[in-house]
Scaffold this active site. Structure first.
Site, short mmCIF file in Angstrom:
data_model
loop_
_atom_site.label_atom_id
_atom_site.label_comp_id
_atom_site.label_asym_id
_atom_site.label_seq_id
_atom_site.Cartn_x
_atom_site.Cartn_y
_atom_site.Cartn_z
N ASN A 92 0.87 -1.18 0.00
CA ASN A 92 0.00 0.00 0.00
C ASN A 92 0.91 1.23 0.00
O ASN A 92 1.49 1.57 1.03
CB ASN A 92 -0.90 -0.02 1.24
CG ASN A 92 -1.76 1.23 1.34
OD1 ASN A 92 -1.78 2.05 0.43
ND2 ASN A 92 -2.45 1.38 2.46
N TRP A 93 1.02 1.85 -1.16
CA TRP A 93 1.97 2.97 -1.29
C TRP A 93 1.42 4.25 -0.67
O TRP A 93 2.13 5.23 -0.57
CB TRP A 93 2.31 3.21 -2.77
CG TRP A 93 3.05 2.09 -3.43
CD1 TRP A 93 3.45 0.89 -2.85
CD2 TRP A 93 3.51 2.04 -4.78
NE1 TRP A 93 4.11 0.12 -3.77
CE2 TRP A 93 4.17 0.80 -4.96
CE3 TRP A 93 3.43 2.92 -5.87
CZ2 TRP A 93 4.74 0.43 -6.19
CZ3 TRP A 93 3.99 2.56 -7.09
CH2 TRP A 93 4.64 1.32 -7.24
N LYS A 94 0.14 4.24 -0.31
CA LYS A 94 -0.50 5.43 0.27
C LYS A 94 -0.25 6.64 -0.66
O LYS A 94 -0.24 6.47 -1.87
CB LYS A 94 -0.03 5.64 1.70
CG LYS A 94 -0.21 4.35 2.54
CD LYS A 94 0.02 4.54 3.99
CE LYS A 94 -0.19 3.20 4.71
NZ LYS A 94 -0.02 3.29 6.16
N HIS A 101 -9.52 1.12 5.13
CA HIS A 101 -8.24 1.38 5.79
C HIS A 101 -8.45 2.35 6.95
O HIS A 101 -9.25 3.28 6.85
CB HIS A 101 -7.23 1.95 4.79
CG HIS A 101 -5.83 1.92 5.33
ND1 HIS A 101 -5.36 2.82 6.25
CD2 HIS A 101 -4.80 1.05 5.11
CE1 HIS A 101 -4.11 2.51 6.57
NE2 HIS A 101 -3.75 1.45 5.89
N GLU A 107 -6.74 4.74 7.98
CA GLU A 107 -6.47 6.15 7.66
C GLU A 107 -7.69 6.80 7.04
O GLU A 107 -7.84 8.02 7.07
CB GLU A 107 -5.23 6.24 6.75
CG GLU A 107 -3.96 6.00 7.56
CD GLU A 107 -2.80 5.43 6.76
OE1 GLU A 107 -2.84 5.46 5.52
OE2 GLU A 107 -1.86 4.93 7.42
N GLU A 124 -5.08 -4.75 10.70
CA GLU A 124 -4.11 -3.66 10.85
C GLU A 124 -4.40 -2.91 12.14
O GLU A 124 -5.23 -1.99 12.16
CB GLU A 124 -4.22 -2.70 9.66
CG GLU A 124 -3.87 -3.32 8.32
CD GLU A 124 -3.28 -2.30 7.37
OE1 GLU A 124 -2.26 -2.61 6.76
OE2 GLU A 124 -3.80 -1.18 7.26
N GLY A 163 2.71 2.57 10.78
CA GLY A 163 3.65 3.68 10.60
C GLY A 163 4.37 4.07 11.88
O GLY A 163 4.99 5.14 11.94
N SER A 174 3.74 -1.79 10.31
CA SER A 174 5.19 -1.77 10.58
C SER A 174 5.89 -3.08 10.26
O SER A 174 6.90 -3.41 10.89
CB SER A 174 5.47 -1.34 12.03
OG SER A 174 5.03 -0.02 12.24
N GLY A 208 3.02 -1.06 4.29
CA GLY A 208 3.04 0.37 3.97
C GLY A 208 4.46 0.82 3.66
O GLY A 208 4.97 0.61 2.55
N GLY A 209 5.12 1.44 4.63
CA GLY A 209 6.45 2.03 4.43
C GLY A 209 7.44 1.11 3.73
O GLY A 209 8.15 1.54 2.81
P1 13P Z 1 3.16 0.57 7.63
O1 13P Z 1 3.70 -0.73 7.09
O2 13P Z 1 3.88 1.77 7.10
O3 13P Z 1 3.06 0.55 9.13
O4 13P Z 1 1.66 0.72 7.08
C1 13P Z 1 0.79 -0.34 7.19
C2 13P Z 1 -0.44 -0.02 6.44
O5 13P Z 1 -1.21 0.84 6.82
C3 13P Z 1 -0.69 -0.77 5.19
O6 13P Z 1 -1.98 -0.52 4.73
#
Ligand code: 13P
Length: 253
Positions: A9-11, A95, A97, A167, A173, A213, A234-235
Site C-alpha cells: 500500500n503505497w498510500k 483502511h 487512515e 491492521e 507507521g 510496521s 506500507g512504508g
Molecule cells: P506501515 O507498514 O507503514 O506501518 O503501514 C501499514 C499499512 O497501513 C498498510 O496498509
C-alpha cells in the site's frame, strides 16, 4: 491450502517516475510461485503506469479506495468500474487512515464492498483496533463490528473474492509491530468469527493479512503463524529490496 498474499500500500507516496522504477524492480524480483500473490496499490494517478509494467507478470494491481456509486456527480471520486477499466483486480477498503482520518463509517465501507464485488474486483478489507481499544480489551468487539458491518449482505460465495487485513492502528507507521503472538490471536478470532457467519469452508480459504510496521526482519516470524497468510505493507513497500524480501518470506512460510 490458502494462498499467501503480500500487498504494497503505497498510500500518498512516490512520483510518476519513482512509481515506474519501483514497479520495474518489483516485477523483476517478484516470486513466481503460485503459493504467493504479490499486489501493488499505487496512488490512483499512477495506476495506468503501474498497470503497463505489471501486465503479463505475477504481480497484480490494486487501488487504495473507490466510491460506492457506479458513476455520476461525485467530484473527485473514482468508481469501482473505473478501477477495472485501468487494470485493477483488487481494491483496499476500510483502511484505518480513511476510517479515522476521513470519518468513513462501517456502512459506507459496506456500500463500497458491494460496489467493488459487483464489478468483479477482489476486496482487501481492513479491520483493527486503536491503542485505546486494545488498552480496554475491546479488540474482539471492534473486529466483530468491522466484519459484521463491513460484510453485511454478502453470501459465503462472495468471500472467494475477499481478503481481510488485520491492521492494528497503533502499529501503523509507528515501528511498533504487533508480536506474532498478538497478531495470531487476532487472526484466529477473525477467522472463527468469519466461520460462524459464513461457514467453515469460507473461513478456511480466506487469506487474512497482517499490516502495521512489517519489515523484512519481522515478516518471517509473522507469516509462520498458522492464521497469518501474508501482509499489507506500507512504508516497507516503497523500497523494492525490502518489499521483495517480505514477499519471499511469504513463499517459504
Ligand atoms: P506501515 O507498514 O507503514 O506501518 O503501514 C501499514 C499499512 O497501513 C498498510 O496498509
Amino acid at each position: 491450502m490458502r494462498p499467501h498474499v503480500v500487498a504494497g500500500n503505497w498510500k500518498m507516496n512516490t512520483t510518476r517516475d519513482a512509481a515506474r522504477k519501483l514497479t520495474q524492480a518489483i516485477v523483476a524480483g517478484a516470486p513466481k510461485d503460485p503459493r504467493v500473490l504479490t499486489i501493488l496499490c499505487p496512488p490512483f494517478v499512477y495506476l495506468r503506469d503501474v498497470a503497463e509494467i505489471v501486465v503479463g507478470s505475477p504481480v497484480a494491481l490494486g487501488a487504495q479506495n473507490c466510491h460506492a456509486q457506479p458513476k455520476g456527480a461525485f467530484t473527485g471520486e473514482i468508481s469501482a468500474a473505473m478501477l477495472v477499466d485501468v487494470g485493477c483486480t483488487h481494491v483496499i477498503l476500510g483502511h484505518s487512515e480513511r476510517r479515522h482520518g476521513l470519518g468513513e463509517s462501517d456502512g459506507a465501507i459496506n456500500d463500497k464492498v458491494h460496489a467493488a464485488l459487483a464489478v468483479g474486483l477482489n476486496v482487501i478489507l481492513c479491520v483493527g483496533e486503536t491503542k485505546e481499544e486494545r488498552k480496554d480489551n475491546r479488540m474482539e468487539r471492534v473486529f466483530s463490528r468491522h466484519i459484521a458491518a463491513g460484510l453485511a449482505g454478502l453470501k459465503a460465495a462472495d468471500l472467494a473474492r475477499l481478503v481481510i487485513a488485520y491492521e492494528p492502528v497503533w502499529a501503523i507507521g509507528t515501528g511498533d509491530v504487533a508480536t506474532p503472538e498478538q497478531a495470531q490471536e487476532a487472526h484466529a478470532f477473525i477467522r472463527s468469527f468469519i466461520g460462524t457467519s459464513f461457514g467453515f469452508v469460507a473461513s478456511e480459504s480466506l487469506p487474512i493479512l497482517y499490516g502495521g510496521s512489517v519489515t523484512a526482519a519481522t515478516a518471517a516470524g509473522l507469516f509462520s503463524r498458522p492464521d497469518i497468510d501474508g501482509g499489507l505493507i506500507g512504508g516497507a513497500s516503497l523500497k523494492a529490496d525490502e518489499f521483495l524480501a517480505i514477499a519471499k518470506a511469504a513463499v517459504t512460510a
